[in-house]
Design an enzyme around this catalytic site. Sequence first.
Site, PDB file in Angstrom:
ATOM      1  N   THR A 159       2.202   6.109  -2.759  1.00 49.14           N
ATOM      2  CA  THR A 159       3.089   7.347  -2.159  1.00 49.14           C
ATOM      3  C   THR A 159       3.506   8.131  -3.544  1.00 49.14           C
ATOM      4  O   THR A 159       3.460   9.262  -3.572  1.00 49.14           O
ATOM      5  CB  THR A 159       4.245   6.764  -1.415  1.00 49.14           C
ATOM      6  OG1 THR A 159       3.597   6.154  -0.410  1.00 49.14           O
ATOM      7  CG2 THR A 159       4.810   8.162  -0.929  1.00 49.14           C
TER       8      THR A 159
ATOM      9  N   TYR B  36       0.888  -1.146  -0.003  1.00 47.29           N
ATOM     10  CA  TYR B  36      -0.178   0.039  -0.077  1.00 47.29           C
ATOM     11  C   TYR B  36       0.954   1.291   0.005  1.00 47.29           C
ATOM     12  O   TYR B  36       0.647   2.232  -0.831  1.00 47.29           O
ATOM     13  CB  TYR B  36      -0.887   0.024   1.241  1.00 47.29           C
ATOM     14  CG  TYR B  36      -1.914   1.314   1.300  1.00 47.29           C
ATOM     15  CD1 TYR B  36      -3.016   1.297   0.423  1.00 47.29           C
ATOM     16  CD2 TYR B  36      -1.464   2.337   2.047  1.00 47.29           C
ATOM     17  CE1 TYR B  36      -3.757   2.379   0.587  1.00 47.29           C
ATOM     18  CE2 TYR B  36      -2.342   3.361   1.894  1.00 47.29           C
ATOM     19  CZ  TYR B  36      -3.292   3.341   1.293  1.00 47.29           C
ATOM     20  OH  TYR B  36      -4.404   4.665   1.125  1.00 47.29           O
ATOM     21  N   HIS B  37       1.889   1.079   0.923  1.00 47.22           N
ATOM     22  CA  HIS B  37       2.694   2.297   0.979  1.00 47.22           C
ATOM     23  C   HIS B  37       3.609   2.648  -0.340  1.00 47.22           C
ATOM     24  O   HIS B  37       3.280   3.923  -0.894  1.00 47.22           O
ATOM     25  CB  HIS B  37       3.882   2.327   2.011  1.00 47.22           C
ATOM     26  CG  HIS B  37       4.868   3.315   1.941  1.00 47.22           C
ATOM     27  ND1 HIS B  37       5.998   3.139   1.234  1.00 47.22           N
ATOM     28  CD2 HIS B  37       5.034   4.299   2.998  1.00 47.22           C
ATOM     29  CE1 HIS B  37       6.726   4.425   1.337  1.00 47.22           C
ATOM     30  NE2 HIS B  37       6.054   5.121   2.431  1.00 47.22           N
ATOM     31  N   HIS B  38       4.263   1.532  -1.081  1.00 48.45           N
ATOM     32  CA  HIS B  38       4.907   1.986  -2.193  1.00 48.45           C
ATOM     33  C   HIS B  38       3.786   2.227  -3.420  1.00 48.45           C
ATOM     34  O   HIS B  38       4.211   2.986  -4.450  1.00 48.45           O
ATOM     35  CB  HIS B  38       5.669   0.869  -2.554  1.00 48.45           C
ATOM     36  CG  HIS B  38       7.057   0.856  -1.703  1.00 48.45           C
ATOM     37  ND1 HIS B  38       6.969   1.375  -0.618  1.00 48.45           N
ATOM     38  CD2 HIS B  38       8.190   0.253  -1.914  1.00 48.45           C
ATOM     39  CE1 HIS B  38       8.379   1.407  -0.240  1.00 48.45           C
ATOM     40  NE2 HIS B  38       8.912   0.738  -0.989  1.00 48.45           N
TER      41      HIS B  38
END
Length: 259
Positions: A137, A132-134
């Site tokens: 962002t 989710y982060h990568h």
Amino acid sequence: MSLATTAWDFLTEPHYHDIIGVNASKQWMRRRKPVNVKSFSILHNAVMFFASLYMVIETLRQAAENIGWGRAGGGAMWGNVAEAPGKPFSKSGARLANVLYIHYLSKAYEFTDTLIMVLKKNERQISFLHIYHHATTFFPCWWAVMNYAPGGDTYFTCCVNSSVHVAMYGYYLLSAAGVKVPKAVKKAITSMQLVQFGLFFCHALYGALIATHYRPRIIVALCLWQAVVFASLFGQFFWQNYVMQSKGIASENKAAKAA
Ligand SMILES: CC(C)(COP(=O)(O)OP(=O)(O)OC[C@H]1O[C@@H](n2cnc3c(N)ncnc32)[C@H](O)[C@@H]1OP(=O)(O)O)[C@@H](O)C(=O)NCCC(=O)NCCSC(=O)CC(=O)O
């Protein structure tokens, strides 16, 4: 069903991992031995460590000049109006925009972390938090900020996140080199990340409720959403890795003593 629930369901769907190629890469590696990426990881982490350090120093230097900290009547820390794209920049404003652009690009380069995890077959690390982060962002978050609200307060997010990344990539650099880093250091880094998302939440809330003029509303909403999601995911990471694990160790010790 609320929009937030629908978005959450979509992102947690295994198909989402298919779309961005993570499942296929994991599948491909399942038939292969882990790849030795030690030298490559050391180099990558060193690049990110020094790049993050540069971004901390440069954002602070240029923001101080651009916003006018320390000058009588100088700007505030928060609530500086984002420049409209295409407007002529001051000298330090242009330098600040360059650092922010480097930060934006670094978010794409951070996909190298996923590559390292896949090649090492460290499936434990390829968590929903990581994906989710990568996956959010670089795009849509930093893409939207750079296109619709560059300048202004953006230095703040870049500076805080780069500071955390100095610690995080320093940790990964040592781990990649085979240094056994104490668990307390790892816990301190996760705590820094939690504080970071708390700061981002306060900053976004300030834009939503008080300085309502300084950033497009959609960007403020996106920042609020991301701060809440990341605080929850990192809170869960903290709970599982430091609270539950130490509880497990304590009960194992108790059982061993009793035996
Ligand atoms: C302490 C953390 C920083 C990292 O947690 P981890 O569980 O990944 O830590 P770990 O102890 O397993 O890390 C050591 C292992 O990582 C390997 N390793 C080394 N360099 C790496 C790199 N650049 N990317 C991925 N893995 C890497 C080491 O060789 C070692 O492998 P081996 O175990 O085989 O020896 C944590 O707080 C965290 O961020 N957790 C979420 C995980 C994550 O995806 N983080 C990055 C994006 S989030 C982010 O960036 C948020 C932010 O902006 O603040």
